[in-house]
Design an enzyme around this catalytic site. Structure first.
Site, PDB file in Angstrom:
ATOM      1  N   HIS A   1     -14.484   1.320  -0.089  1.00  0.00           N
ATOM      2  CA  HIS A   1     -13.714  -0.190   0.343  1.00  0.00           C
ATOM      3  C   HIS A   1     -12.453   0.949   0.523  1.00  0.00           C
ATOM      4  O   HIS A   1     -10.973   0.530   1.406  1.00  0.00           O
ATOM      5  CB  HIS A   1     -12.853  -0.661  -1.094  1.00  0.00           C
ATOM      6  CG  HIS A   1     -13.849  -1.769  -1.530  1.00  0.00           C
ATOM      7  ND1 HIS A   1     -13.601  -2.193  -2.666  1.00  0.00           N
ATOM      8  CD2 HIS A   1     -15.139  -2.174  -0.857  1.00  0.00           C
ATOM      9  CE1 HIS A   1     -14.489  -2.945  -2.997  1.00  0.00           C
ATOM     10  NE2 HIS A   1     -15.351  -3.125  -1.978  1.00  0.00           N
TER      11      HIS A   1
ATOM     12  N   TYR B   1       1.090  -0.999  -0.200  1.00  0.00           N
ATOM     13  CA  TYR B   1      -0.002   0.050   0.205  1.00  0.00           C
ATOM     14  C   TYR B   1       1.004   1.175  -0.106  1.00  0.00           C
ATOM     15  O   TYR B   1       0.515   2.311  -0.594  1.00  0.00           O
ATOM     16  CB  TYR B   1      -1.287  -0.753   1.401  1.00  0.00           C
ATOM     17  CG  TYR B   1      -1.862  -1.316   1.093  1.00  0.00           C
ATOM     18  CD1 TYR B   1      -3.025  -0.570   0.100  1.00  0.00           C
ATOM     19  CD2 TYR B   1      -2.133  -2.147   1.304  1.00  0.00           C
ATOM     20  CE1 TYR B   1      -4.356  -1.673  -0.366  1.00  0.00           C
ATOM     21  CE2 TYR B   1      -3.033  -3.099   1.197  1.00  0.00           C
ATOM     22  CZ  TYR B   1      -3.799  -3.111   0.508  1.00  0.00           C
ATOM     23  OH  TYR B   1      -4.815  -4.164   0.182  1.00  0.00           O
TER      24      TYR B   1
ATOM     25  N   GLU C   1     -15.227  -2.837 -21.544  1.00  0.00           N
ATOM     26  CA  GLU C   1     -16.445  -4.439 -22.367  1.00  0.00           C
ATOM     27  C   GLU C   1     -17.113  -4.694 -21.186  1.00  0.00           C
ATOM     28  O   GLU C   1     -17.623  -4.279 -20.271  1.00  0.00           O
ATOM     29  CB  GLU C   1     -15.571  -5.235 -22.386  1.00  0.00           C
ATOM     30  CG  GLU C   1     -14.686  -5.649 -21.095  1.00  0.00           C
ATOM     31  CD  GLU C   1     -13.320  -6.175 -21.126  1.00  0.00           C
ATOM     32  OE1 GLU C   1     -12.732  -6.149 -22.131  1.00  0.00           O
ATOM     33  OE2 GLU C   1     -12.715  -6.506 -19.848  1.00  0.00           O
TER      34      GLU C   1
ATOM     35  N   ARG D   1       1.355   2.058  -3.214  1.00  0.00           N
ATOM     36  CA  ARG D   1       0.279   2.697  -4.506  1.00  0.00           C
ATOM     37  C   ARG D   1       0.047   3.895  -3.949  1.00  0.00           C
ATOM     38  O   ARG D   1      -0.413   4.621  -4.450  1.00  0.00           O
ATOM     39  CB  ARG D   1      -0.463   1.788  -3.753  1.00  0.00           C
ATOM     40  CG  ARG D   1      -0.443   0.835  -5.040  1.00  0.00           C
ATOM     41  CD  ARG D   1      -1.751  -0.481  -4.312  1.00  0.00           C
ATOM     42  NE  ARG D   1      -2.726  -0.333  -5.187  1.00  0.00           N
ATOM     43  CZ  ARG D   1      -4.346  -1.333  -5.117  1.00  0.00           C
ATOM     44  NH1 ARG D   1      -4.470  -0.852  -3.883  1.00  0.00           N
ATOM     45  NH2 ARG D   1      -5.775   0.055  -5.446  1.00  0.00           N
TER      46      ARG D   1
ATOM     47  N   CYS E   1      -6.032   2.877  13.181  1.00  0.00           N
ATOM     48  CA  CYS E   1      -5.642   3.199  14.784  1.00  0.00           C
ATOM     49  C   CYS E   1      -6.891   1.146  14.024  1.00  0.00           C
ATOM     50  O   CYS E   1      -7.854   1.330  14.413  1.00  0.00           O
ATOM     51  CB  CYS E   1      -5.965   3.414  15.098  1.00  0.00           C
ATOM     52  SG  CYS E   1      -5.429   2.457  16.710  1.00  0.00           S
TER      53      CYS E   1
ATOM     54  N   ASN F   1     -13.031   2.421  -5.453  1.00  0.00           N
ATOM     55  CA  ASN F   1     -11.693   2.710  -5.549  1.00  0.00           C
ATOM     56  C   ASN F   1     -11.466   3.963  -3.947  1.00  0.00           C
ATOM     57  O   ASN F   1     -12.123   4.168  -3.448  1.00  0.00           O
ATOM     58  CB  ASN F   1     -11.501   3.981  -6.792  1.00  0.00           C
ATOM     59  CG  ASN F   1     -11.953   3.750  -7.857  1.00  0.00           C
ATOM     60  OD1 ASN F   1     -11.990   2.454  -7.929  1.00  0.00           O
ATOM     61  ND2 ASN F   1     -11.995   4.011  -8.565  1.00  0.00           N
TER      62      ASN F   1
HETATM   63  N1  APR Z   1     -12.832   2.908 -19.189  1.00  0.00           N
HETATM   64  C1  APR Z   1     -13.498   2.176 -19.000  1.00  0.00           C
HETATM   65  N2  APR Z   1     -13.808   1.096 -18.253  1.00  0.00           N
HETATM   66  C2  APR Z   1     -12.099   0.544 -18.158  1.00  0.00           C
HETATM   67  C3  APR Z   1     -11.141   1.112 -18.427  1.00  0.00           C
HETATM   68  C4  APR Z   1     -11.522   2.307 -19.320  1.00  0.00           C
HETATM   69  N3  APR Z   1     -10.705   3.100 -19.742  1.00  0.00           N
HETATM   70  N4  APR Z   1     -10.220   0.230 -18.069  1.00  0.00           N
HETATM   71  C5  APR Z   1     -10.784  -0.563 -18.497  1.00  0.00           C
HETATM   72  N5  APR Z   1     -11.749  -0.799 -17.400  1.00  0.00           N
HETATM   73  C6  APR Z   1     -13.031  -1.922 -16.929  1.00  0.00           C
HETATM   74  C7  APR Z   1     -12.486  -3.263 -17.608  1.00  0.00           C
HETATM   75  O1  APR Z   1     -12.919  -3.408 -18.582  1.00  0.00           O
HETATM   76  C8  APR Z   1     -13.242  -4.019 -15.975  1.00  0.00           C
HETATM   77  O2  APR Z   1     -14.367  -4.191 -16.323  1.00  0.00           O
HETATM   78  O3  APR Z   1     -12.547  -1.807 -15.326  1.00  0.00           O
HETATM   79  C9  APR Z   1     -12.890  -2.476 -15.294  1.00  0.00           C
HETATM   80  C10 APR Z   1     -11.931  -3.022 -13.581  1.00  0.00           C
HETATM   81  O4  APR Z   1     -12.782  -4.139 -12.902  1.00  0.00           O
HETATM   82  P1  APR Z   1     -10.868  -4.351 -11.950  1.00  0.00           P
HETATM   83  O5  APR Z   1      -9.977  -4.878 -11.930  1.00  0.00           O
HETATM   84  O6  APR Z   1     -11.543  -5.994 -11.877  1.00  0.00           O
HETATM   85  O7  APR Z   1     -11.880  -3.441 -10.578  1.00  0.00           O
HETATM   86  P2  APR Z   1     -13.165  -4.168 -10.007  1.00  0.00           P
HETATM   87  O8  APR Z   1     -14.559  -4.223 -10.754  1.00  0.00           O
HETATM   88  O9  APR Z   1     -12.864  -1.837  -9.604  1.00  0.00           O
HETATM   89  O10 APR Z   1     -12.175  -4.434  -8.823  1.00  0.00           O
HETATM   90  C11 APR Z   1     -13.534  -4.602  -7.501  1.00  0.00           C
HETATM   91  O11 APR Z   1     -11.819  -5.618  -6.221  1.00  0.00           O
HETATM   92  O12 APR Z   1      -9.523  -6.619  -5.935  1.00  0.00           O
HETATM   93  C12 APR Z   1     -10.830  -6.259  -5.912  1.00  0.00           C
HETATM   94  O13 APR Z   1     -10.644  -3.752  -3.914  1.00  0.00           O
HETATM   95  C13 APR Z   1     -10.764  -4.044  -5.437  1.00  0.00           C
HETATM   96  O14 APR Z   1     -11.845  -2.118  -4.984  1.00  0.00           O
HETATM   97  C14 APR Z   1     -11.535  -3.596  -6.260  1.00  0.00           C
HETATM   98  C15 APR Z   1     -12.302  -4.785  -6.729  1.00  0.00           C
END
Ligand code: APR
Length: 239
Positions: free
Chosen positions: A114, A59, A209, A62, A122, A97
């Site tokens: 999240h 972290y 997608e 990040r 703490c 996010n």
């Molecule tokens: N514009 C729109 N969508 C996008 C773009 C973009 N430029 N780039 C990627 N994506 C889409 C991808 O196609 C995918 O469907 O964003 C999505 C990201 O999915 P994840 O990587 O699974 O992220 P997220 O859904 O936020 O994950 C949920 O998982 O690990 C945990 O705690 C973490 O909050 C997170 C949770």
């Protein structure tokens, strides 16, 4: 897009995809975070108990990345802040996010379900101090003297997301639910669309997608968030 009354409350859910074009990695894309590190090693309470230094290093990297001046809100974040300002029915923005790009773009009615990378927590007293530097296993809480251990203010796998009562109440009374940039892999967020539909809301997916739950949405638009989110907000406000 189907008619939505202008006094209808809106709930927006965002995920990592909305911050991708700002330069932050998603989780499950080919170049995503979970392709380089295992969830079990850095994002569970057991990982923190076993190896706090490793979890904090993950972290810390990040957090310093987020504070790089090159990382800025993009047109999608800005469009959602505009929607909050201009939509008469009110907008609740729920984000998975842990970055602060929605705040920086001007969103105010925002819940980080999240957690937040720029806060520590703490484990003893629950204080959530703002935190912009590295955390170490011996970082201690100022609120409870020198005893409280600090951890990242991040919800790990196996932990309860934040603000759930308020979020479900908002889903029950919203007229429009929009999911943006999330793969629909992680519950409870992946179940919000079904809650909103059951309550009679219109449901829209905006993503690069089709997500895992794409068929649950009545409407969708696919493409980069910086293009499709401002266009969607423009259409909604112009109606
Ligand atoms: N514009 C729109 N969508 C996008 C773009 C973009 N430029 N780039 C990627 N994506 C889409 C991808 O196609 C995918 O469907 O964003 C999505 C990201 O999915 P994840 O990587 O699974 O992220 P997220 O859904 O936020 O994950 C949920 O998982 O690990 C945990 O705690 C973490 O909050 C997170 C949770």
């Amino acid at each position: 897009m189907t008619a939505i009354e202008r006094d209808a409350p809106v709930v927006i859910l965002t995920g990592a995809g909305i911050s991708k074009e700002s330069g932050l990695h998603t989780f499950r894309d080919a170049d995503g975070i979970w392709a380089t590190v295992r969830i079990e090693d850095v994002a569970t309470p057991a990982a923190f108990a076993r190896d706090p230094a490793r979890v904090q290093a993950f972290y810390n990297t990040r957090r310093s990345g987020l504070l790089d001046p090159a990382i800025r809100p993009n047109a999608a974040h800005v469009a959602l802040a505009r929607l909050e300002r201009d939509w008469p029915g009110g907008v609740l923005l729920v984000t998975q996010n842990i970055d602060d790009l929605h705040e920086r773009a001007g969103s105010r009615n925002l819940r980080h379900m999240h957690g937040e990378l720029l806060k520590a927590r703490c484990v003893d007293c629950g204080a959530e101090p703002a935190w912009r530097v590295d955390l170490a296993p011996d970082s201690r809480c100022a609120d409870c003297g020198s005893t409280g251990t600090l951890r990242p203010h991040v919800v790990w796998f196996g932990e309860m997301p934040l603000f759930m009562v308020e979020i479900y109440a908002a889903l029950k009374r919203c007229g429009l639910f929009v999911s943006i940039g999330t793969s629909g892999n992680v519950y409870p967020a992946a179940g919000f669309v079904a809650e909103a539909r059951a309550a009679g809301a219109r449901t829209v997916e905006l993503n690069l997608e089709p997500s895992q739950g794409a068929t649950l949405f009545e409407e969708s638009d696919y493409g980069p968030a910086t293009e499709i989110v401002p266009a969607f907000v423009e259409r909604l406000l112009r109606r």
